[in-house]
Design a protein around this motif. Structure first.
Motif, PDB file in Angstrom:
ATOM      1  N   LYS A   1      -1.483   4.848   7.442  1.00 44.75           N
ATOM      2  CA  LYS A   1      -1.395   3.382   7.367  1.00 44.75           C
ATOM      3  C   LYS A   1      -0.661   2.777   8.568  1.00 44.75           C
ATOM      4  CE  LYS A   1      -3.365   2.942   3.279  1.00 44.75           C
ATOM      5  NZ  LYS A   1      -4.667   2.275   3.089  1.00 44.75           N
ATOM      6  N   GLY A   2      -0.244   3.629   9.505  1.00 41.32           N
ATOM      7  CA  GLY A   2       0.429   3.126  10.704  1.00 41.32           C
ATOM      8  C   GLY A   2       1.874   2.728  10.485  1.00 41.32           C
ATOM      9  N   ILE A   3       2.493   3.280   9.440  1.00 40.29           N
ATOM     10  CA  ILE A   3       3.872   2.901   9.112  1.00 40.29           C
ATOM     11  C   ILE A   3       4.857   3.350  10.198  1.00 40.29           C
ATOM     12  CG2 ILE A   3       5.742   3.147   7.438  1.00 40.29           C
ATOM     13  CD1 ILE A   3       3.394   1.412   6.498  1.00 40.29           C
ATOM     14  N   ASN A   4       4.620   4.525  10.769  1.00 35.37           N
ATOM     15  CA  ASN A   4       5.526   4.982  11.828  1.00 35.37           C
ATOM     16  C   ASN A   4       5.556   3.997  12.998  1.00 35.37           C
ATOM     17  OD1 ASN A   4       6.287   7.357  10.508  1.00 35.37           O
ATOM     18  ND2 ASN A   4       4.606   8.536  11.381  1.00 35.37           N
ATOM     19  N   GLU A   5       4.382   3.511  13.384  1.00 37.28           N
ATOM     20  CA  GLU A   5       4.295   2.561  14.498  1.00 37.28           C
ATOM     21  C   GLU A   5       4.924   1.216  14.132  1.00 37.28           C
ATOM     22  OE1 GLU A   5       1.301   5.714  15.051  1.00 37.28           O
ATOM     23  OE2 GLU A   5       1.918   4.473  13.357  1.00 37.28           O
ATOM     24  N   LEU A   6       4.743   0.809  12.878  1.00 38.32           N
ATOM     25  CA  LEU A   6       5.346  -0.440  12.413  1.00 38.32           C
ATOM     26  C   LEU A   6       6.869  -0.352  12.468  1.00 38.32           C
ATOM     27  CD1 LEU A   6       5.219  -3.236  11.125  1.00 38.32           C
ATOM     28  CD2 LEU A   6       4.892  -2.126   8.894  1.00 38.32           C
ATOM     29  N   ILE A   7       7.416   0.768  12.019  1.00 36.66           N
ATOM     30  CA  ILE A   7       8.874   0.947  12.040  1.00 36.66           C
ATOM     31  C   ILE A   7       9.394   0.982  13.475  1.00 36.66           C
ATOM     32  CG2 ILE A   7      10.773   2.498  11.431  1.00 36.66           C
ATOM     33  CD1 ILE A   7       9.524   0.984   9.048  1.00 36.66           C
ATOM     34  N   LEU A   8       8.654   1.646  14.371  1.00 33.15           N
ATOM     35  CA  LEU A   8       9.054   1.691  15.780  1.00 33.15           C
ATOM     36  C   LEU A   8       9.064   0.299  16.410  1.00 33.15           C
ATOM     37  CD1 LEU A   8       7.157   4.886  17.028  1.00 33.15           C
ATOM     38  CD2 LEU A   8       9.638   4.602  16.853  1.00 33.15           C
TER      39      LEU A   8
ATOM     40  N   GLY B   1       0.823  -1.209   0.000  1.00 30.04           N
ATOM     41  CA  GLY B   1       0.000   0.000   0.000  1.00 30.04           C
ATOM     42  C   GLY B   1       0.854   1.255   0.000  1.00 30.04           C
ATOM     43  N   ARG B   2       0.194   2.373   0.176  1.00 29.14           N
ATOM     44  CA  ARG B   2       0.904   3.650   0.235  1.00 29.14           C
ATOM     45  C   ARG B   2       1.640   3.757   1.566  1.00 29.14           C
ATOM     46  NH1 ARG B   2      -2.311   7.683   0.832  1.00 29.14           N
ATOM     47  NH2 ARG B   2      -4.110   6.416   1.423  1.00 29.14           N
ATOM     48  N   ILE B   3       2.885   4.182   1.518  1.00 31.73           N
ATOM     49  CA  ILE B   3       3.700   4.329   2.733  1.00 31.73           C
ATOM     50  C   ILE B   3       3.412   5.722   3.300  1.00 31.73           C
ATOM     51  CG2 ILE B   3       6.011   4.124   3.718  1.00 31.73           C
ATOM     52  CD1 ILE B   3       5.110   1.606   2.264  1.00 31.73           C
ATOM     53  N   VAL B   4       2.380   5.795   4.138  1.00 31.07           N
ATOM     54  CA  VAL B   4       1.934   7.067   4.702  1.00 31.07           C
ATOM     55  C   VAL B   4       1.613   6.891   6.193  1.00 31.07           C
ATOM     56  CG1 VAL B   4       1.004   8.000   2.531  1.00 31.07           C
ATOM     57  CG2 VAL B   4      -0.466   6.594   4.001  1.00 31.07           C
ATOM     58  N   LYS B   5       1.469   8.017   6.863  1.00 31.61           N
ATOM     59  CA  LYS B   5       1.222   8.010   8.311  1.00 31.61           C
ATOM     60  C   LYS B   5      -0.081   7.300   8.667  1.00 31.61           C
ATOM     61  CE  LYS B   5       0.400  11.988  10.276  1.00 31.61           C
ATOM     62  NZ  LYS B   5       0.626  13.357  10.811  1.00 31.61           N
TER      63      LYS B   5
ATOM     64  N   ARG C   1       2.282  13.457   0.721  1.00 31.76           N
ATOM     65  CA  ARG C   1       1.006  13.775   1.380  1.00 31.76           C
ATOM     66  C   ARG C   1       0.806  12.782   2.524  1.00 31.76           C
ATOM     67  NH1 ARG C   1      -4.504  12.245   0.043  1.00 31.76           N
ATOM     68  NH2 ARG C   1      -5.981  13.887   0.579  1.00 31.76           N
ATOM     69  N   ASP C   2       0.486  13.299   3.721  1.00 30.62           N
ATOM     70  CA  ASP C   2       0.365  12.453   4.920  1.00 30.62           C
ATOM     71  C   ASP C   2       1.678  11.709   5.158  1.00 30.62           C
ATOM     72  OD1 ASP C   2      -0.977  11.315   7.129  1.00 30.62           O
ATOM     73  OD2 ASP C   2      -1.545   9.558   5.969  1.00 30.62           O
ATOM     74  N   SER C   3       2.752  12.468   5.117  1.00 31.43           N
ATOM     75  CA  SER C   3       4.099  11.888   5.127  1.00 31.43           C
ATOM     76  C   SER C   3       4.438  11.186   6.442  1.00 31.43           C
ATOM     77  CB  SER C   3       5.115  13.002   4.873  1.00 31.43           C
ATOM     78  OG  SER C   3       6.426  12.493   4.929  1.00 31.43           O
ATOM     79  N   ILE C   4       5.188  10.090   6.331  1.00 30.05           N
ATOM     80  CA  ILE C   4       5.717   9.425   7.520  1.00 30.05           C
ATOM     81  C   ILE C   4       6.855  10.265   8.099  1.00 30.05           C
ATOM     82  CG2 ILE C   4       5.047   7.112   6.747  1.00 30.05           C
ATOM     83  CD1 ILE C   4       7.936   6.680   5.810  1.00 30.05           C
ATOM     84  N   SER C   5       7.299   9.903   9.300  1.00 31.63           N
ATOM     85  CA  SER C   5       8.331  10.685   9.987  1.00 31.63           C
ATOM     86  C   SER C   5       9.691  10.530   9.308  1.00 31.63           C
ATOM     87  CB  SER C   5       8.437  10.228  11.440  1.00 31.63           C
ATOM     88  OG  SER C   5       8.963   8.905  11.499  1.00 31.63           O
TER      89      SER C   5
END
Length: 382
Positions: free
Chosen positions: A221-228, A215-219, A251-255
């Motif tokens: 989608k919970g990507i920040n939490e997954l990376i943490l 999917g789209r790598i965006v905030k 758009r809706d960028s991850i950290s």
């Protein structure tokens, strides 16, 4: 039955395979309709036209709020409808839906259908939330029918009074298009040599345990939490890889922290945009979607159809995509819970296999695409 000219409007070509696949080809054989698809121009939009049996209509639709550009898109759509004598218009996503519903209402198209793929304002606040909700309500008010892609979306639509509840329709148990469970998302469809070649290209070894996301790598989608969560996963599990299939969007960028980890952690594999991600599921042991909002997460069905157990949050629409403790497990957004549930499947291969097998049965019984297309033909006649 007389065939009709039907126009669908979407914002970006990334959605075409998810929203339609070969739906137009299938329905054309049944009803003889002519399908037009309006979308922001891209190489894949025109490439897919012949294979998926639609007439491409190049229409610039911005995903951000832009009144001048939106008015131009509405006028272009109105002109296209009149010039081609379009008899039904279907709008997808908030911006595509808004453009489609306003243009078709002004053109006096008798049947106007809005697909509500999610609640776009769900994670927004302040003025932005007010504007996004107003756009959704406008599209719903101008539509003659509103397809809610899950029962969760229908419940929110009725609770928030986004449109007259009598307009709301859910296709079967949910989804907008169903899943090609017999060919595209069938684990037996992929030649072992192709799989091994892709593994080699991505530096995935036979004894690696692969956690996958598509999917789209965006905030959102919970990507920040997954990376943490990933540092903890690596401590508790040996030879693990995180496979991220999709583009990093501004758009809706991850950290910046997440971007740095994705770029530099050798255990994280980032593919960027992939037009057809189906074979990538063959590389995964577990699929994860730590999303904050969905309409109905098609990727979870794709993973289940490929016999992969699914880890997913209880976000809107997600609760209907798995059967808890039978096809997958629910996770929270806490990195510790994400890591714990990944470790659970890592340590319990037999349960992971049972959940994967159950998932394929669940999808075939309820979401196989031809079953959904028949419901679309019968219920919406589009």
């Amino acid at each position: 039955m007389k065939s009709k000219k039907i126009l669908h409007i979407i914002a970006v070509s990334f959605s075409i395979n998810y929203f339609f696949g070969k739906q137009f080809s299938y329905l054309t054989k049944k009803n003889g309709n002519e399908y037009h698809l309006g979308c922001s121009p891209s190489e894949e939009f025109f490439q897919l036209a012949n294979d998926l049996d639609y007439i491409p209509f190049s229409l610039l639709i911005t995903r951000e709020i832009s009144p001048f550009k939106d008015l131009k898109s509405i006028f272009c759509t109105y002109t296209y409808i009149k010039r081609n004598k379009i008899e039904k218009v279907i709008g997808h996503t908030p911006k595509g839906g808004m453009v489609a519903m306003i243009a078709s209402f002004l053109a006096r198209v008798p049947e106007r259908i809005y697909f509500r793929h999610g609640i776009i304002y769900e994670t927004s606040t302040g003025l932005k939330r007010v504007i996004l909700k107003s756009i959704d309500k406008l599209s719903g008010s101008l539509a003659t029918k509103v397809v809610c892609v899950s029962n969760s979306i229908r419940e929110i639509s009725e609770r928030e009074k986004l449109n007259n509840s009598s307009k709301n329709v859910v296709l079967g148990l949910g989804t907008c298009n169903g899943i090609d469970a017999e060919e595209k998302y069938n684990p037996e469809s992929y030649d072992e040599n192709r799989i091994q070649s892709l593994k080699s290209k991505l530096n995935i070894h036979e004894d690696d345990f692969v956690v996958g996301f598509v999917g789209r790598i965006v905030k959102d989608k919970g990507i920040n939490e997954l990376i943490l969560s990933w540092e903890s996963v690596k401590k508790n599990c040996q030879r693990v890889k995180l496979l991220l299939v999709g583009p990093i969007e501004s758009r809706d960028s991850i950290s910046e922290f997440s971007k740095e980890k994705i770029k530099n952690d050798p255990s994280i594999i980032f593919t960027d945009f992939i037009l057809d991600a189906s074979i990538y599921y063959s590389l995964m042991n577990v699929f994860i979607l730590p999303s904050y909002r969905e309409g109905f997460p098609t990727v979870a069905l794709e993973a289940s159809s490929m016999k992969i157990p699914v880890l997913i949050t209880r976000a809107t629409g997600c609760t209907e995509a798995i059967i808890e403790n039978e096809t997958g497990l629910f996770i929270t957004h806490e990195p510790s819970d994400i890591a714990f549930k990944i470790s659970y499947y890592f340590k319990n291969n037999k349960i992971a296999k049972i959940h994967g097998d159950n998932g394929r049965k669940f999808v075939r019984e309820n979401f196989e695409q031809t079953k959904i297309w028949n419901i679309i033909d019968k219920t919406l006649k589009i």
